[in-house]
Design an enzyme around this catalytic site. Structure first.
Site, PDB file in Angstrom:
ATOM      1  N   HIS A  82     -18.166 -26.632  -6.852  1.00 31.58           N
ATOM      2  CA  HIS A  82     -19.565 -26.590  -6.432  1.00 31.58           C
ATOM      3  C   HIS A  82     -19.673 -27.186  -5.036  1.00 31.58           C
ATOM      4  CE1 HIS A  82     -23.922 -26.688  -6.795  1.00 31.58           C
ATOM      5  NE2 HIS A  82     -23.860 -27.859  -6.183  1.00 31.58           N
ATOM      6  N   ASP A 161     -34.205 -29.172 -15.260  1.00 35.19           N
ATOM      7  CA  ASP A 161     -33.866 -29.314 -13.840  1.00 35.19           C
ATOM      8  C   ASP A 161     -34.649 -28.316 -13.003  1.00 35.19           C
ATOM      9  OD1 ASP A 161     -32.272 -30.123 -11.465  1.00 35.19           O
ATOM     10  OD2 ASP A 161     -31.626 -28.033 -11.623  1.00 35.19           O
ATOM     11  N   ARG A 168     -39.933 -31.621  -7.209  1.00 36.42           N
ATOM     12  CA  ARG A 168     -39.389 -32.491  -6.151  1.00 36.42           C
ATOM     13  C   ARG A 168     -39.547 -31.838  -4.789  1.00 36.42           C
ATOM     14  NH1 ARG A 168     -33.584 -32.721  -7.832  1.00 36.42           N
ATOM     15  NH2 ARG A 168     -33.291 -33.767  -5.851  1.00 36.42           N
ATOM     16  N   SER A 183     -29.197 -33.523 -10.957  1.00 38.31           N
ATOM     17  CA  SER A 183     -29.567 -32.105 -10.906  1.00 38.31           C
ATOM     18  C   SER A 183     -28.310 -31.232 -10.813  1.00 38.31           C
ATOM     19  CB  SER A 183     -30.490 -31.890  -9.690  1.00 38.31           C
ATOM     20  OG  SER A 183     -30.574 -30.549  -9.340  1.00 38.31           O
ATOM     21  N   LYS A 187     -26.249 -29.033 -14.272  1.00 38.82           N
ATOM     22  CA  LYS A 187     -25.954 -27.585 -14.270  1.00 38.82           C
ATOM     23  C   LYS A 187     -24.458 -27.343 -14.431  1.00 38.82           C
ATOM     24  CE  LYS A 187     -28.344 -27.143 -10.437  1.00 38.82           C
ATOM     25  NZ  LYS A 187     -29.529 -27.398  -9.685  1.00 38.82           N
TER      26      LYS A 187
HETATM   27  N1  URA Z   1     -28.735 -28.918  -5.289  1.00 39.10           N
HETATM   28  C1  URA Z   1     -29.198 -29.029  -6.555  1.00 39.10           C
HETATM   29  O1  URA Z   1     -28.859 -28.234  -7.420  1.00 39.10           O
HETATM   30  N2  URA Z   1     -30.051 -30.035  -6.835  1.00 39.10           N
HETATM   31  C2  URA Z   1     -30.456 -30.933  -5.922  1.00 39.10           C
HETATM   32  O2  URA Z   1     -31.200 -31.818  -6.260  1.00 39.10           O
HETATM   33  C3  URA Z   1     -29.974 -30.802  -4.608  1.00 39.10           C
HETATM   34  C4  URA Z   1     -29.102 -29.783  -4.320  1.00 39.10           C
END
Ligand code: URA
Length: 433
Positions: A82, A161, A168, A183, A187
């Protein structure tokens, strides 16, 4: 339990218990806690932070707010990577096929681009027919058959999320370390891989502006992943210039293909070798990074990485002849050189400015509804460390729109010069495991 008490506790600097965090996450994702209370808590977390235990509990609660993918029917070690988001970041499209060609199993869920950062799904869609909406069974079957699949994330993965991120975004609480870490990790953990490699970017155009902040975020995410039983590691990489030369969807896919053909830009190849060798170590295919680098180089030299990309595109319904004949990608109607008005050595190429200019040329979305022009973007002709003479081309702008002079100015303004030569740093600044 009352939400107001949880907000007050965090506002006053207290630590939230696992049950308080679950109460918030579950209540918010079910619509029982209103946005105004969730905003107040996000702002309290923004100012007060969270300790590692709270951050891990928040991640766990968000991960379990929806479906988690069970990859146990895929034989072998499943690796995932990621990136925290960058400009010109086409890494998954070259790195994924390479590690799969070396024997690792890559079952990856990716996202779309927004604003100045691109997304792997949009890039994949520049190859006609490519599906990014495989069902869970199709996704698993494909990884079992060819070792790799890159798919869109379904709405059922971490719904908490999704809701909290959108909140946010409009309440100035995106750039909070525990909120970003939970966050991203919720995932990744819901996606089910055994091992995760995080590429945490820093510099202009990245969430983290400094090396120190990037290290803190990386350490937090590695701790969360490890505490929940996944081999999690991170590299900290530079976004003080776009990655490689190409920025924009089809342009980046072509650069990924060129890289798999052995003609990649130096910084991009370096990143792929470093990241790939760590992923091969995590998958227990090699014992050392040196061995891993040798395997990645071999998969480039013998064409097996390119063949893996071709197989993946074909398996996902795409026209795989684009991989073997990249000249099939449509070119933009205007390719405009941006010329240097100065002489010197490049010390920085502001990624944010290049990303925003590429977006205005048509490569990105200004709103969720905007349509992307796959051919649009920017191709750099110079990189940090290069000597530039007055009149030399710095970059080419590719677009199907009439170009405003101001955009060309933004591109040339992104290049920062020094009078004396500079020493370039390796792309990976730190490795955290
Ligand atoms: N990428 C994400 O998936 N979440 C965040 O809070 C910031 C970047």
């Amino acid at each position: 339990m009352r939400m107001v008490d949880i907000i007050e506790k965090k506002r006053d600097g207290g630590s939230l218990s696992k049950s308080e965090i679950s109460f918030f996450v579950n209540g918010y994702s079910r619509g029982e806690i209103p946005d105004y209370q969730a905003s107040a808590l996000a702002m309290a977390i923004y100012f007060r932070g969270m300790n590692p235990e709270e951050t891990a509990n928040l991640t766990d609660a968000m991960m379990h707010s929806g479906d988690t993918i069970d990859l146990s029917s895929i034989a072998g070690v499943k690796v995932d990577k990621h990136s925290t988001g960058g400009v010109g970041d086409k890494t998954s499209l070259a790195l994924g096929p390479l590690v799969a060609a070396c024997g690792a199993k890559l079952a990856k869920m990716s996202g779309r681009g927004l604003g100045h950062t691109g997304g792997t799904l949009d890039k994949m869609e520049s190859i006609p027919g490519t599906r990014i909406d495989l069902s869970e069974q199709e996704f698993i079957d494909q990884v079992n058959k060819i070792g790799i699949a890159i798919n869109g994330q379904t709405a059922q993965i971490t719904p908490a999320d999704k809701k909290l991120y959108a909140l946010r975004d409009v309440t100035a609480t995106v750039d909070s370390l525990p909120l970003i870490a939970s966050s991203i990790m919720s995932k990744k953990l819901a996606s089910g891989s055994d091992c995760i490699l995080l590429d945490v970017k820093f510099g202009s155009g990245a969430f983290m502006k400094t090396l120190d902040d990037a290290k803190k975020l990386a350490k937090t995410m590695v701790e969360i992943g490890d505490s929940l039983g996944r081999d999690t590691r991170a590299i900290i990489t530079d976004m003080d210039q776009p990655l490689g030369l190409a920025v924009g969807n089809a342009l980046e896919v072509k650069e990924a293909i060129a890289t798999l053909n052995g003609h990649g830009p130096k910084d991009f190849v370096e990143l792929i070798e470093q990241a790939g060798s760590i992923m091969l170590e995590q998958a227990k295919i090699v014992k050392t990074q040196e061995e891993g680098i040798a395997l990645i180089r071999k998969a480039i030299a013998d064409g097996s990485g390119l063949e893996k990309l071709r197989q993946m595109i074909a398996a996902q319904g795409g026209d795989a002849t684009y991989v073997t004949n990249p000249e099939k990608f449509p070119m933009a109607s205007h390719i405009i050189p941006v010329v240097s008005e100065k002489e010197g050595y490049l010390t920085r190429i502001d990624s944010l400015s290049i990303g925003l200019a590429a977006m205005k040329l048509g490569a990105g979305r200004e709103t969720m509804e905007s349509k992307i022009d796959m051919a649009a973007g920017i191709v750099l002709n110079k990189k940090v460390g290069d000597k530039v003479l007055k009149g030399e081309v710095l970059a080419y702008c590719h677009t199907n729109k009439e170009v405003e002079e101001s955009i060309l100015g933004e591109v040339s303004g992104a290049f920062v010069y020094s009078k004396t030569p500079i020493k370039t740093a390796p792309i990976v600044h730190a490795y955290i495991k």
